[in-house]
Motif scaffolding. Structure first.
Motif, PDB file in Angstrom:
ATOM      1  N   ASP A  28      -3.207 -11.479  12.000  1.00 10.14           N
ATOM      2  CA  ASP A  28      -2.833 -10.144  12.047  1.00 10.14           C
ATOM      3  C   ASP A  28      -2.671  -9.324  10.845  1.00 10.14           C
ATOM      4  OD1 ASP A  28      -2.376  -9.627  15.051  1.00 10.14           O
ATOM      5  OD2 ASP A  28      -1.544 -11.614  14.632  1.00 10.14           O
ATOM      6  N   VAL A  29      -1.799 -10.163   9.806  1.00 12.42           N
ATOM      7  CA  VAL A  29      -1.415  -9.451   8.494  1.00 12.42           C
ATOM      8  C   VAL A  29      -1.427 -10.596   7.499  1.00 12.42           C
ATOM      9  CG1 VAL A  29       0.555  -8.600   7.281  1.00 12.42           C
ATOM     10  CG2 VAL A  29       0.252  -8.066   9.736  1.00 12.42           C
ATOM     11  N   VAL A  30      -2.197 -10.180   6.286  1.00 18.18           N
ATOM     12  CA  VAL A  30      -2.150 -10.942   5.261  1.00 18.18           C
ATOM     13  C   VAL A  30      -1.429 -10.335   3.964  1.00 18.18           C
ATOM     14  CG1 VAL A  30      -3.523 -12.143   3.354  1.00 18.18           C
ATOM     15  CG2 VAL A  30      -4.494 -12.064   5.607  1.00 18.18           C
ATOM     16  N   TYR A  31      -0.672 -11.078   3.315  1.00 13.47           N
ATOM     17  CA  TYR A  31       0.244 -10.249   2.237  1.00 13.47           C
ATOM     18  C   TYR A  31      -0.090 -11.011   1.134  1.00 13.47           C
ATOM     19  CZ  TYR A  31       4.617  -9.325  -0.168  1.00 13.47           C
ATOM     20  OH  TYR A  31       5.429  -9.320  -1.382  1.00 13.47           O
ATOM     21  N   SER A  32      -0.050 -10.273  -0.030  1.00 15.76           N
ATOM     22  CA  SER A  32      -0.104 -11.311  -1.274  1.00 15.76           C
ATOM     23  C   SER A  32       0.573 -10.338  -2.499  1.00 15.76           C
ATOM     24  CB  SER A  32      -1.570 -11.345  -1.706  1.00 15.76           C
ATOM     25  OG  SER A  32      -1.360 -11.865  -3.072  1.00 15.76           O
ATOM     26  N   SER A  33       1.591 -10.690  -3.106  1.00 13.48           N
ATOM     27  CA  SER A  33       2.253 -10.185  -4.267  1.00 13.48           C
ATOM     28  C   SER A  33       2.268 -10.872  -5.603  1.00 13.48           C
ATOM     29  CB  SER A  33       3.886  -9.992  -3.927  1.00 13.48           C
ATOM     30  OG  SER A  33       4.673  -9.933  -4.847  1.00 13.48           O
ATOM     31  N   HIS A  34       1.677 -10.040  -6.497  1.00 15.49           N
ATOM     32  CA  HIS A  34       1.370 -10.675  -7.923  1.00 15.49           C
ATOM     33  C   HIS A  34       0.600 -11.885  -7.870  1.00 15.49           C
ATOM     34  CE1 HIS A  34       4.065  -7.500 -10.058  1.00 15.49           C
ATOM     35  NE2 HIS A  34       4.164  -7.109  -8.759  1.00 15.49           N
ATOM     36  N   VAL A  35      -0.341 -11.997  -7.245  1.00 16.63           N
ATOM     37  CA  VAL A  35      -1.229 -12.921  -7.371  1.00 16.63           C
ATOM     38  C   VAL A  35      -2.709 -12.789  -7.796  1.00 16.63           C
ATOM     39  CG1 VAL A  35      -2.293 -14.706  -5.915  1.00 16.63           C
ATOM     40  CG2 VAL A  35       0.047 -14.113  -5.360  1.00 16.63           C
ATOM     41  N   ILE A  36      -3.386 -11.819  -7.151  1.00 23.27           N
ATOM     42  CA  ILE A  36      -4.814 -11.607  -7.821  1.00 23.27           C
ATOM     43  C   ILE A  36      -4.770 -11.377  -9.154  1.00 23.27           C
ATOM     44  CG2 ILE A  36      -5.435 -11.040  -5.130  1.00 23.27           C
ATOM     45  CD1 ILE A  36      -6.066  -8.130  -6.641  1.00 23.27           C
ATOM     46  N   VAL A  60      -0.083  -6.423  -3.487  1.00 25.51           N
ATOM     47  CA  VAL A  60       0.965  -6.063  -4.483  1.00 25.51           C
ATOM     48  C   VAL A  60       0.624  -6.628  -5.867  1.00 25.51           C
ATOM     49  CG1 VAL A  60       3.512  -5.412  -5.143  1.00 25.51           C
ATOM     50  CG2 VAL A  60       2.661  -5.670  -2.706  1.00 25.51           C
ATOM     51  N   VAL A  61       0.315  -5.598  -6.882  1.00 22.94           N
ATOM     52  CA  VAL A  61      -0.035  -6.145  -8.294  1.00 22.94           C
ATOM     53  C   VAL A  61       0.722  -5.364  -9.186  1.00 22.94           C
ATOM     54  CG1 VAL A  61      -2.338  -7.004  -7.987  1.00 22.94           C
ATOM     55  CG2 VAL A  61      -1.930  -4.595  -8.007  1.00 22.94           C
ATOM     56  N   PRO A  62       0.923  -5.923 -10.373  1.00 26.81           N
ATOM     57  CA  PRO A  62       1.427  -5.226 -11.676  1.00 26.81           C
ATOM     58  C   PRO A  62       0.552  -3.825 -11.740  1.00 26.81           C
ATOM     59  CG  PRO A  62       1.155  -7.252 -12.401  1.00 26.81           C
ATOM     60  CD  PRO A  62       0.470  -7.368 -11.047  1.00 26.81           C
ATOM     61  N   ASP A  63       1.062  -2.504 -11.950  1.00 28.39           N
ATOM     62  CA  ASP A  63       0.456  -1.351 -12.086  1.00 28.39           C
ATOM     63  C   ASP A  63      -0.182  -0.961 -13.476  1.00 28.39           C
ATOM     64  OD1 ASP A  63      -0.671   1.210 -11.860  1.00 28.39           O
ATOM     65  OD2 ASP A  63       1.175   1.850 -10.803  1.00 28.39           O
ATOM     66  N   LEU A  64      -1.139  -1.202 -13.662  1.00 32.56           N
ATOM     67  CA  LEU A  64      -1.827  -1.107 -15.134  1.00 32.56           C
ATOM     68  C   LEU A  64      -1.609   0.337 -15.356  1.00 32.56           C
ATOM     69  CD1 LEU A  64      -3.402  -1.946 -17.552  1.00 32.56           C
ATOM     70  CD2 LEU A  64      -5.520  -1.398 -16.035  1.00 32.56           C
ATOM     71  N   GLU A  65      -2.000   1.263 -14.537  1.00 35.10           N
ATOM     72  CA  GLU A  65      -1.601   2.782 -15.147  1.00 35.10           C
ATOM     73  C   GLU A  65      -0.143   3.000 -15.238  1.00 35.10           C
ATOM     74  OE1 GLU A  65      -2.263   5.492 -11.887  1.00 35.10           O
ATOM     75  OE2 GLU A  65      -1.965   7.152 -13.283  1.00 35.10           O
TER      76      GLU A  65
END
Ligand SMILES: C[S@@+](CC[C@H](N)C(=O)[O-])C[C@H]1O[C@@H](n2cnc3c(N)ncnc32)[C@H](O)[C@@H]1O
Length: 294
Positions: free
Chosen positions: A64-72, A100-105
């Motif tokens: 139902d849900v996939v979550y990923s933080s600071h991985v890709i 969720v990833v670090p925000d380059l901008e």
């Protein structure tokens, strides 16, 4: 409920079987008993050890849900795209992917803000950190790299202003991870050791030993640069992440924040927020997309 130490109870299996199937990929030590948790390194029975560069071990339309933080950001662009495609495959129609990833901008804007006032004492101090935040994770050859060195220096100098600045940028994780390099944190680490962790440490020492047998110039050029999950290989902003989601086939792509999500009761999971409600990793980009029905 988010936990570091929950054991497998009967209700744990029931919840996963009967309720929504939620998957946290690259969970690190931020796993939850309500979720299926996956990481390359597993130090706990709650966490399935799996290399995300391989096919995800779930059938089509089953989650139902996939979550990923600071991985890709630790993957090449090609591998990140393959992983997002895998997420699309295993999600049920209308299933949600939250990345969720670090925000380059945001990091670049902070860098430019500091450059605009670089002659001030405050900016000089902050410059030291922002350049590390932007670049060190892409070039470092040892775990923690200059982030760790910088943190150690400001702790030793009792530089509260810099500590507050760094924490506002990336959250309190660094303080937890690195501690104050004092005897308490070493003792705490020793008390936290379990058989699986000791096995992992021994495997790590073995790999380090084998690596040392390779001539230094080859080691530096090839092996040190490929430690899984250590370096950032790419960064994303709201433009490139949306493009990636849409290219793979997600619709309804949204940018939210640490406190908002289309995932039911997401704030109760304490994945993107700490138990006191503060964002776990400020400076992040929170993106969600939906798998279309057809
Ligand atoms: C920066 S940590 C983030 C951990 C956690 N999600 C968090 O937000 O605190 C990145 C995680 O991704 C995992 N990871 C990196 N590459 C992986 C791979 N190829 N397969 C499985 N896990 C991987 C690492 O082991 C690590 O736990």
């Amino acid at each position: 409920m988010y936990t570091h130490s929950a054991g497998k109870s009967r209700s744990y299996y029931c919840k996963k079987k009967e309720g929504m199937k939620k998957l946290n990929i690259g969970c690190g030590d931020r796993y939850s008993t309500d979720w299926i948790n996956i990481d390359f390194n597993s130090n706990h029975p709650e966490v399935i050890s799996h290399n995300l560069l391989q096919r995800l071990p779930f059938s089509d339309n089953s989650i139902d849900v996939v979550y990923s933080s600071h991985v890709i950001e630790h993957f090449s662009r090609e591998d990140a795209e393959k992983l997002i495609k895998e997420c699309l495959r295993i999600l049920k129609p209308n299933g949600i992917l939250r990345i969720v990833v670090p925000d380059l901008e945001q990091t670049c804007r902070e860098y430019l803000r500091i450059m605009d006032i670089i002659d001030s004492e405050e900016a000089k101090k902050q410059y030291e950190w922002i350049i590390i935040e932007l670049l060190d994770q892409m070039v470092r050859t040892e775990s923690g790299g200059l982030m760790k060195t910088f943190w150690k220096k400001i702790v030793e100098n009792d530089d509260e202003d810099s500590m507050k600045y760094v924490e506002a940028r990336i959250g309190v994780k660094l303080r937890e991870e690195v501690g104050s390099y004092n005897h308490h944190s070493i003792l705490k680490k020793m008390l936290n050791l379990n058989v699986k962790k000791i096995k992992n440490k021994l495997t790590h020492l073995y790999i380090e030993g084998v690596k040392k047998m390779v001539p230094r110039h080859i080691r530096k050029a090839i092996i040190d640069n490929t430690i899984p999950g250590e370096k950032h290989k790419w960064m994303y902003d709201r433009y490139s992440l949306r493009k990636l989601f849409e290219k793979v086939g997600f619709t309804n792509v949204l940018f939210l924040n640490a406190h908002t999500s289309l995932i039911q009761n997401f704030n109760n999971e304490f994945l993107d927020i700490n138990t006191d409600g503060t964002p776990y990793k400020p400076g992040s980009l929170y993106c969600e997309g939906m798998k279309p029905k057809k």
